[in-house]
Design an enzyme around this catalytic site. Structure first.
Site, short mmCIF file in Angstrom:
data_model
loop_
_atom_site.label_atom_id
_atom_site.label_comp_id
_atom_site.label_asym_id
_atom_site.label_seq_id
_atom_site.Cartn_x
_atom_site.Cartn_y
_atom_site.Cartn_z
N ARG A 15 44.44 41.54 38.90
CA ARG A 15 43.74 42.35 37.89
C ARG A 15 44.75 43.27 37.20
O ARG A 15 45.72 43.71 37.83
CB ARG A 15 42.62 43.17 38.53
CG ARG A 15 41.50 42.31 39.11
CD ARG A 15 40.42 43.15 39.76
NE ARG A 15 39.34 42.31 40.30
CZ ARG A 15 39.37 41.73 41.50
NH1 ARG A 15 40.39 41.93 42.32
NH2 ARG A 15 38.36 40.96 41.89
N HIS B 228 43.33 40.88 31.11
CA HIS B 228 42.46 40.31 32.15
C HIS B 228 42.32 38.80 31.99
O HIS B 228 41.96 38.09 32.94
CB HIS B 228 41.08 40.97 32.08
CG HIS B 228 40.37 41.03 33.40
ND1 HIS B 228 39.82 39.92 33.98
CD2 HIS B 228 40.13 42.06 34.25
CE1 HIS B 228 39.26 40.26 35.14
NE2 HIS B 228 39.44 41.55 35.32
N ARG C 278 43.72 35.93 34.35
CA ARG C 278 42.99 35.50 35.54
C ARG C 278 42.11 34.29 35.26
O ARG C 278 42.10 33.31 36.01
CB ARG C 278 42.15 36.66 36.09
CG ARG C 278 42.98 37.76 36.71
CD ARG C 278 42.18 38.99 37.03
NE ARG C 278 41.07 38.79 37.94
CZ ARG C 278 41.20 38.61 39.27
NH1 ARG C 278 42.40 38.60 39.83
NH2 ARG C 278 40.13 38.47 40.02
N HIS D 135 38.42 37.60 44.72
CA HIS D 135 37.01 37.85 44.43
C HIS D 135 36.33 38.35 45.68
O HIS D 135 36.62 37.90 46.79
CB HIS D 135 36.34 36.58 43.91
CG HIS D 135 36.68 36.27 42.49
ND1 HIS D 135 36.61 35.01 41.95
CD2 HIS D 135 37.14 37.07 41.49
CE1 HIS D 135 36.98 35.04 40.68
NE2 HIS D 135 37.31 36.28 40.39
#
Length: 406
Positions: free
Chosen positions: A242, A332, A335, A358
């Site tokens: 992140r 972002h 990802r 996650h």
């Protein structure tokens, strides 16, 4: 009850030689003064006496808001309470410890140690900007659902629907804390289910076409801004952590000899430690960056102070400088780029999810399994870096397939 006023009447009401009233019904009226000031008033009777309650000044208080305040005052009368006395009692509270803002700050202080710093910052800023100005000084046990909704509507009106939903969630957490500590009897935000428009989830813009990924990687290598920013841009697609985790990266957490980065739980969104295997290409970038920033704590220190990490806008600003709009690519987005292409290549979905960090639904299992699939993840991260190199060269390659595809 007949409501006789309309907003245009209120707006267009002109001053006269003497003050006059525009009646709305139900005891409420607009008092127009000779100087042009417009005051909302509510006349009522309590225990046989005629009384008047001030409801605010137009335009700060709209017709709809004044009506809502009038209705709340009527509710108090039904319960045998004097609205004017209730207001005086609220203003004369000795220390304000029962106000929404005081309770919210107390709740926040007890919770923030368990949150990532950027998450806690967003929550307190949201409350300070969007909630405290409207209900912060109200006694928390007296706040009703329409008051909360009025504050949320202000957020909605500027188009920030998702923020309005998050603010509602935070208000609910504060109210439930107030119930637990004996300062409120119920959570009025629970009555607002369906009152806000649904929030449509937005995916982060990302480049996913292999040829376009190659072009992006070449643009990153040619970035002419700060060397530190270029290093962050080069690591972002390889590591796909992140953005907040990348910019808060600290040298003591890196084992270059062991080729891994261990992020402690307090800097992870999931609040669990995370291992990032480092491919040879990532090690090369880190070794180039090391002489420049290793004397400090952060890999990517801020421009104004080495004691703070780079700004959260730095990577996105660099992408804009390279010609990528916010609808094309974001920090972002690296990802989703990695997730999409690695899944297409057949890598074990569980290994990909673990590398993306996650959140594990079972928190106990997550605490003991952050190193799960680590052998496969090491292989995957090196194969991924090799694949990115091939795309950067513009080669027409068949990617190395993951074990689940064989």
């Amino acid at each position: 009850m007949k409501q006789r006023l309309v907003p245009t009447q209120v707006k267009n009401a002109k001053p006269a030689d003497k003050q006059y009233k525009l009646t709305d019904g139900g005891g409420m009226y607009l008092l127009v003064r000779p100087d042009g000031a417009k005051y909302w008033r509510y006349d009522y009777r309590f225990q046989g006496r005629r009384k008047t309650l001030a409801l605010g000044v137009f335009p700060e208080v709209t017709l709809a808001a004044a009506r809502q305040s009038r209705n709340e005052a009527r509710d108090l009368l039904v319960r045998g309470q004097d609205p004017a006395e209730e207001r005086r009692a609220q203003k004369s509270a000795p220390d304000g410890s029962d106000s929404f803002e005081a309770v919210a700050r107390e709740w926040f202080a007890r919770q923030e140690h368990g949150w990532a710093s950027n998450h806690s910052t967003k929550i307190i800023r949201r409350l300070e900007r969007d909630i405290f100005p409207w209900i912060g000084d109200r006694r928390i046990g007296d706040i009703r659902a329409p008051e909360v909704l009025r504050a949320l509507r202000r957020i909605e009106q500027r188009g920030a629907i998702e923020t309005a939903h998050r603010a509602k969630q935070n208000c609910g957490q504060v109210f439930r804390y107030a119930i637990a500590t004996g300062r409120a009897d119920r959570d009025p935000s629970a009555d607002l289910r369906g009152a806000l428009p649904p929030s449509i989830p937005k995916s982060f813009a990302s480049v996913k076409d292999p040829a376009a990924v190659g072009a992006l990687l070449r643009a990153i290598d040619g970035y002419e801004g700060s060397f530190i920013t270029r290093c962050a841009l080069q690591l972002a697609p390889m590591l796909f952590v992140r953005p907040g985790e990348l910019r808060h990266a600290q040298w003591p957490d890196f084992d270059l000899d062991g080729a891994e980065w261990r992020i402690p739980a307090e800097r992870m969104k999931s609040r669990q430690p995370h291992i990032v295997p480092l491919a040879a290409q990532a090690l090369t970038v880190l070794q180039e960056l090391q002489p420049l920033t290793q004397r400090g704590r952060y890999l990517f220190p801020g421009v104004r102070s080495a004691s703070r990490p780079m700004s959260e806008n730095t990577v996105n600003a660099a992408l804009r400088r390279m010609g990528y709009s916010s609808q094309e690519m974001t920090g972002h987005g690296f990802r989703s780029m990695a997730s999409t292409l690695l899944n297409e290549q057949g890598w074990n979905r569980d290994a990909i999810e673990r590398q993306l960090a996650h959140a594990e639904r079972d928190s106990v299992r997550a605490a003991y399994n952050y190193a799960e699939y680590l052998v496969e993840r090491r292989k995957m991260m090196q194969a991924w870096a090799d694949y990115l190199d091939s795309l950067k060269r513009g080669a027409d390659v068949v990617p190395i397939r993951g074990s689940s595809a064989s």
